[in-house]
Design a protein around this motif. Structure first.
Motif, short mmCIF file in Angstrom:
data_model
loop_
_atom_site.label_atom_id
_atom_site.label_comp_id
_atom_site.label_asym_id
_atom_site.label_seq_id
_atom_site.Cartn_x
_atom_site.Cartn_y
_atom_site.Cartn_z
N UNK A 275 0.93 -1.08 -0.11
CA UNK A 275 0.01 -0.03 0.13
C UNK A 275 0.92 1.43 0.08
N UNK A 276 1.76 1.25 0.67
CA UNK A 276 2.90 2.29 0.74
C UNK A 276 3.44 2.58 -0.70
N UNK A 277 3.82 1.63 -1.28
CA UNK A 277 4.20 1.69 -2.81
C UNK A 277 3.21 2.53 -3.53
N UNK A 278 1.98 2.00 -3.51
CA UNK A 278 0.83 2.39 -4.36
C UNK A 278 0.84 4.03 -3.97
N UNK A 279 0.69 4.36 -2.76
CA UNK A 279 0.54 6.02 -2.35
C UNK A 279 1.91 6.57 -2.66
N UNK B 271 -2.54 12.91 -2.33
CA UNK B 271 -2.96 12.05 -1.13
C UNK B 271 -2.01 12.33 0.04
N UNK B 272 -1.04 13.14 -0.24
CA UNK B 272 -0.34 13.36 1.20
C UNK B 272 -1.11 14.20 2.10
N UNK B 273 -0.98 13.54 3.37
CA UNK B 273 -1.65 14.17 4.42
C UNK B 273 -3.24 13.66 4.85
N UNK C 91 -8.04 1.70 1.02
CA UNK C 91 -8.00 1.56 -0.45
C UNK C 91 -6.75 1.30 -1.13
N UNK C 92 -5.71 1.81 -0.55
CA UNK C 92 -4.34 1.71 -1.10
C UNK C 92 -3.86 0.24 -1.22
N UNK C 93 -4.42 -0.53 0.21
CA UNK C 93 -4.12 -1.86 0.13
C UNK C 93 -4.86 -2.88 -1.04
#
Length: 252
Positions: free
Chosen positions: A116-120, A165-167, A196-198
């Motif tokens: 999910x972090x990669x997606x964001x 998406x930041x914040x 949702x990013x997951x």
């Protein structure tokens, strides 16, 4: 199992604007792999793609239908509705609308270990979206393999103006769906696989098995956040998500 023939049945249903019996009625051994094979035939005939979409992303829905993971489909560019453009319900079979958190990819993303972090990190913006589902099966009755073959009931879609998406904690944003001025459903972003990013990360990992992935500019509908509401001529649907904005869709 004749994959091409099954795909042709679905294409004819779209052309005729007439619902059909689920494919598994005649092909009881249709499984998820077969469903995705049918979907690939439809994808090859669909022309340019705008992106991708997820389905069955809520844990409650997964438990209801007896699966442990979501499913995904594709978004033909021709299916996009512009902001302010009405939905012509006469072009649909049995349209239903649901609110979505939409990711707009800023760079390519692929591989079997995407998080999910990669997606964001790969996302240029997130937006409110309304997906118009339009199952080709009578009464929205289908197995998971059937709905995958039917491109996860993809119909039309409209996407609002993306914001960074930041914040923004997308798990916690509030979601409100209105129809004709009345609130018909509420949710939070966490309704899609907890985040949702997951859900998007799961899709990218799954796509990697076929050598597919996301590309810069792709839009990704990360999964319906509420139950889908049926619509007809004269209806107006509004989806609002905290910090992301509001999208309105009129129906004619």
């Amino acid at each position: 199992m004749d994959i091409q023939e099954l795909a042709t049945r679905l294409q004819k249903a779209v052309a005729d604007r007439t619902a059909i019996e689920q494919l598994s009625t005649d092909v009881p051994d249709l499984d998820l792999a077969g469903g995705y094979a049918v979907q690939r035939v439809l994808r090859e005939a669909a022309g340019p793609l705008a992106g991708w979409k997820l389905g069955v992303t809520s844990r409650a829905k997964q438990a209801q239908v007896g699966v442990s993971s979501p499913v995904f489909g594709f978004l033909p560019a021709a299916s996009a509705l512009d902001l302010g453009e009405p939905l012509d319900t006469a072009t649909c079979i049995q349209p239903r609308c649901e609110p979505e958190i939409v990711f707009v990819m800023g760079r390519d993303l692929s591989g079997p270990h995407v998080t999910a972090t990669d997606v964001l990190a790969a996302t240029s913006g997130v937006a409110v979206g309304i997906e118009v589902l339009d199952s080709r099966y009578r009464d929205y009755r289908f197995t998971m393999a059937d709905v995958v073959a039917d491109n996860t009931s993809a119909g039309r879609f409209v996407v609002g103006t993306p914001v960074p998406a930041a914040g923004i904690d997308l798990r916690l944003v509030g979601v409100v769906l209105e129809k004709n001025g009345e609130v018909v459903a509420t949710a939070s972003g966490a309704a899609s696989l907890g985040h949702p990013a997951a859900a998007v990360a799961w899709m990218v990992r799954t796509m990697a098995a076929d050598g597919d992935g996301l590309r810069a500019g792709d839009v990704v509908l990360s999964g319906g956040l509420t139950a889908a509401v049926p619509v007809g001529p004269g209806d107006v649907v509004v989806a609002s998500i905290d910090r992301l904005g509001t999208v309105e869709l009129g129906c004619v």
